[in-house]
Design a protein around this motif. Sequence first.
Motif, short mmCIF file in Angstrom:
data_model
loop_
_atom_site.label_atom_id
_atom_site.label_comp_id
_atom_site.label_asym_id
_atom_site.label_seq_id
_atom_site.Cartn_x
_atom_site.Cartn_y
_atom_site.Cartn_z
N ALA A 89 -13.85 101.16 -39.18
CA ALA A 89 -14.51 99.97 -40.00
C ALA A 89 -13.72 98.87 -39.55
CB ALA A 89 -14.44 100.05 -41.52
N LEU A 90 -14.18 97.53 -39.69
CA LEU A 90 -13.75 96.28 -39.54
C LEU A 90 -13.25 95.65 -40.82
CD1 LEU A 90 -16.17 94.85 -36.91
CD2 LEU A 90 -13.99 95.91 -36.52
N ARG A 91 -12.11 94.56 -40.94
CA ARG A 91 -11.78 93.98 -41.79
C ARG A 91 -11.72 94.84 -43.36
NH1 ARG A 91 -16.51 92.00 -39.95
NH2 ARG A 91 -16.49 90.42 -38.21
N THR A 92 -10.52 95.66 -43.17
CA THR A 92 -10.47 96.56 -44.12
C THR A 92 -9.07 96.00 -44.93
OG1 THR A 92 -9.15 98.07 -42.76
CG2 THR A 92 -11.56 98.44 -43.18
N LEU A 137 -7.70 93.70 -33.28
CA LEU A 137 -6.88 94.65 -32.57
C LEU A 137 -6.82 95.89 -33.29
CD1 LEU A 137 -3.88 91.79 -32.61
CD2 LEU A 137 -5.30 92.80 -30.41
N ALA A 138 -6.39 96.84 -32.60
CA ALA A 138 -6.30 98.36 -33.06
C ALA A 138 -4.93 99.04 -32.84
CB ALA A 138 -7.68 99.07 -32.65
N ASP A 139 -4.36 99.70 -33.94
CA ASP A 139 -3.27 100.41 -33.82
C ASP A 139 -3.41 101.79 -33.51
OD1 ASP A 139 -3.68 101.64 -36.11
OD2 ASP A 139 -2.02 100.49 -37.42
N ARG A 151 -6.30 101.81 -37.34
CA ARG A 151 -6.57 100.80 -38.36
C ARG A 151 -6.92 99.44 -37.19
NH1 ARG A 151 -3.72 97.77 -43.42
NH2 ARG A 151 -5.52 96.72 -44.09
N VAL A 152 -7.84 98.66 -37.87
CA VAL A 152 -8.49 97.43 -37.24
C VAL A 152 -7.87 96.44 -37.86
CG1 VAL A 152 -10.21 96.24 -36.20
CG2 VAL A 152 -10.36 98.79 -36.26
N TYR A 153 -7.27 95.46 -37.05
CA TYR A 153 -6.77 94.08 -37.63
C TYR A 153 -7.57 92.99 -36.95
CZ TYR A 153 -2.42 96.97 -38.78
OH TYR A 153 -1.88 97.94 -39.27
N LEU A 154 -7.63 91.93 -37.94
CA LEU A 154 -8.33 90.78 -37.58
C LEU A 154 -7.23 89.77 -37.02
CD1 LEU A 154 -10.50 88.53 -37.64
CD2 LEU A 154 -10.04 87.98 -39.83
N PRO A 194 3.09 97.18 -36.43
CA PRO A 194 2.31 98.28 -35.92
C PRO A 194 2.22 98.40 -34.42
CG PRO A 194 0.85 96.21 -36.55
CD PRO A 194 2.24 95.99 -36.92
N ARG A 195 1.90 99.48 -34.07
CA ARG A 195 1.86 99.53 -32.49
C ARG A 195 0.38 99.52 -32.05
NH1 ARG A 195 3.27 104.91 -28.85
NH2 ARG A 195 2.02 104.31 -26.96
N ILE A 196 0.23 98.10 -31.59
CA ILE A 196 -1.21 97.78 -31.20
C ILE A 196 -1.34 98.14 -29.67
CG2 ILE A 196 -2.78 95.71 -30.63
CD1 ILE A 196 -2.15 96.46 -33.77
N GLU A 197 -2.59 98.93 -29.42
CA GLU A 197 -2.90 99.53 -27.97
C GLU A 197 -4.12 99.05 -27.76
OE1 GLU A 197 -0.77 100.51 -26.09
OE2 GLU A 197 1.01 101.48 -27.21
N ARG A 198 -4.97 98.47 -28.62
CA ARG A 198 -6.43 98.15 -28.00
C ARG A 198 -6.83 96.91 -28.67
NH1 ARG A 198 -10.52 100.16 -25.59
NH2 ARG A 198 -9.98 102.20 -25.44
N GLY A 199 -7.61 95.94 -27.88
CA GLY A 199 -8.25 94.88 -28.50
C GLY A 199 -9.76 94.91 -28.19
#
Length: 960
Positions: free
Chosen positions: A423-426, A568-570, A574-577, A558-563
């Motif tokens: 999900a986005l924006r959690t 951004l996703a860790d 988890r998805v971050y705005l 957090p360890r961010i590995e995708r955008g």
Amino acid sequence: MSADLFDFFTHHELPTPTVGIDEARRLMSENFGFGCEIAELGSQQDQNFMVSDGEGAAPIGILKLSNPAFTEAEIDLQDLAAQTVADREPTLRIPRVVVGPRGPMSGWWDTTQGRIHARVIAYVSGSTLMGSRHLSPRTVARMGELAAKVSLALRDVRHPATARVLQWDLRHADRVIATLLPDEPDPEMRRLVSAATDAARSRLDAVSARLPQQVGHFDLTDDNVIAPSTPAALPDAVIDFGDVAESWAVGEIAVTVSSLLHHDGLTPADALPAIRAFHQARPLSDDEVEALWPLVVLRGVVLVLSGRHQVRLDAQNGYADAALDRELRILQQAVSVPLTVLGEFTRRAVGLAPRSRPAWNGVPFIGGLSDAVVIDAGTTSPLNDEGRWLDPNALDAAALAALDTGAQAAIAPAWRPRLTGAALRTPEVPATVPTALTVWLTAPVTVDVPSGGRLVATAHGFTVASGEHELRFHTAGSEPGVVPARTPVDVQLVVAGTDEVPLRVDPRYTTGWQILAGDPGPALGLPATALDADDDDTLALRERVLAEVQEHYYADPPRIERGWREFLADLDGRVYLDMVNNVASVGHAHPTIVEAANRQMHLLNTNSRFNYRVIADFAERVAATLPDGLDTVFFVNSGSEATDLAIRIAMAATGRTDIVAMREAYHGWTFASDAVSTSIADNPNALSTRPAWVHTVDAANSYRGVHRGPDAVEYAPEAVRVIDDLAAAGTPLAGFICESFFGNAGGVALPDGYLNQVYAAVRRHGGLAIADEVQVGYGRLGEWFWGFQQQDAVPDVVAVAKSVGAGQPIGIVVTRRDIADRYRTEGYFFSSTGGSPVSSAIGLAVLDVIEREGLQENARVTGAHLKARLLGLADAHPIVGTVHGSGLYLGLEFVRDRVTLEPATEETAAICDRLLTLGVVMQPTGDFLNVLKIKPPLVVTRESVDYFVDALDRVLTTGW
């Protein structure tokens, strides 16, 4: 026990004293010889007043009228405990009984309500954590530290009154509940507390006989600690020793933890810093860890029943009534995760040995799956490229594709976080870790039920029970015992008799859930999957091998590995705005950019001194966005290199070395760009360490600079005088450099006409005007493609980077042909990879995307909406000073006072940390680091910026 000591079970109705203010004031004078002003405070069972020695004077203490049910011995115990902690923990502020004109203000009063004990306890300045505002992890940890300090200080206290029986003594929780529960009128509430009590008691009974006991505070809650009234201060005072008694020692931290759970955003996992801090100072035994969460639950039940009972008994007690919602939330949070899970989660977190986990060692229930195709749904999996993780059917489609190419089965392993379908924006940590293995079969398969096993149809599908384990198949509509074909079936291996285990769990509790559910793979004939994920050493490795000065965002990032786009996703899925990343100008992983890079990499990527078409096409496209005359391009690799080169061009073109720069600006880290950078946020000694050839003018900040509001028109004439004075003194400048839109300060527009006036003065003395567009160029401002266009001015040299490459390191300098030709006096210029084929292809693709997708217009429209919403926050939150900027380059400035503009530096850092917990990436900027630098990817949507403002509003409302 002495018959005189309080026993709740013979005095379970305890209405507070209700002595009037006038009577209390009179008795203060008569008994303590102290004339004073008093104001009533809240309390659950005592009566409290604030005492001062005159109207409007600072308070000197709290007048506490103890409930008549409490004896003098018990009051003496309270004073002894406070004195002992004060003596043994001198770093803590502990209130004592105030000494008045006649000695200590403590004694028995004859009141209209009978004989009551009165004490004036010294006022402790600061504020409690009362209410349900958010508590930072530092504050949570401090609560655990305080609980440990008090517990250790009181560990050997002896006193006859410690045998008092209080309703808050968790040893007696079951009796308290049994006493109060029959009077609870709400059947739903009775069901809730009964179920919670039964679950807690069943676990507590196994260890209660082995729990150590001692005297403790046992009310060290958010209401009973005080922090100094300074920003980011941690609690350093403990008050209200009214519940001192002897009980289980672990009850000290259990009570503290329970008091945290009603605060905004606080879950059991968020209480962990308190438990760790307590354990570090006063180690918890295995039994105490096992007892901790059951005691938290029982504390919640007692709070709920007692609070509701007190309100029914004493309808005028506003203090008790106001606490009802908080107390219910404590209980709801305490039972939100099974106690077995919380126990194991806590054991792991404090470093105790783990309990055994369920594991299947028998014959597989299904054969022929050992060669199944394993599908990775994690953050770095190619399955999730190009935003496919947003498709809830992506995993199913990948599995069916594997079956269609000949696989007999496809599986997605259990216990590996899945980004697919996230999900986005959690605002809460999402459940991304599957407790089940998901399997797809080419043909239906009947499960082999082992001898002695049972096949049971269930609401979710069917279960095969065998010995200590159950294999649960989640598959709707199929015949019990049959795994259907081409259908995702979730399979769990759980301990027999376990209540329902969610198919997805919060990654923070993974180790806890694994005490109930194991790896189902071996039960299906698949290789075992290691349940213990390797400790992520990425941050430690980074800090070991990178220079310390090369910083990273957040203390515990957090360890961010995708955008993807503005997200951004860790690794936990988890998805971050992302609201701060102007480097990813057209969005993370934009397919057009990826394809351009991929295609060009297949063709050529080499030294820019070779002759290839794409560098010329890119230069032509960039020049076409600029005013006529700015037609000659240099390529480098970064903004620092671009501003450095711009300065060197000015020096070469004029034959001079002196540069004038605006204060409080950042231009880069290379020698020349650093020399003209004067932001003290980046270098505290920036102004005092400038080389002699750098001269500065005031930061033209109309909000907090030396000239504010309408007076900001003074900045330009003053800068002109500096330039004129340098020329008059025989040191005419080579050039003037500034950000054409004051980016480092958070996107502050320069005063109208500033650049035209200053540029004219520069040129009058033969110098060049340099526009640093590294942050604001390329359409980010919405109304203007370039920042200098807002000023209706034209520079001689333009430096730009960041947005140019959408993450690829590209820097550009553009000037006039005659100026560029004069640079030949310095020799030749090249940058091996500046303008390389891949960089140029990416640069062209970025311009294509901005134009084709209307991203400058999106910056204008979405940015205007965002700015309007940010301005609306000022009406409700005094900390909001102003909103700077234009388009999608905005700055929200936080101040402690809107008149003095004292910067809210510590608050801004804490706000950014809290936003991260709500799924928003944000960072501070400005010389005082009190401005949010709001510069998201240009693809950001209205929905996303609304989420950001809503999250920010929540933070400003509930705390940080």
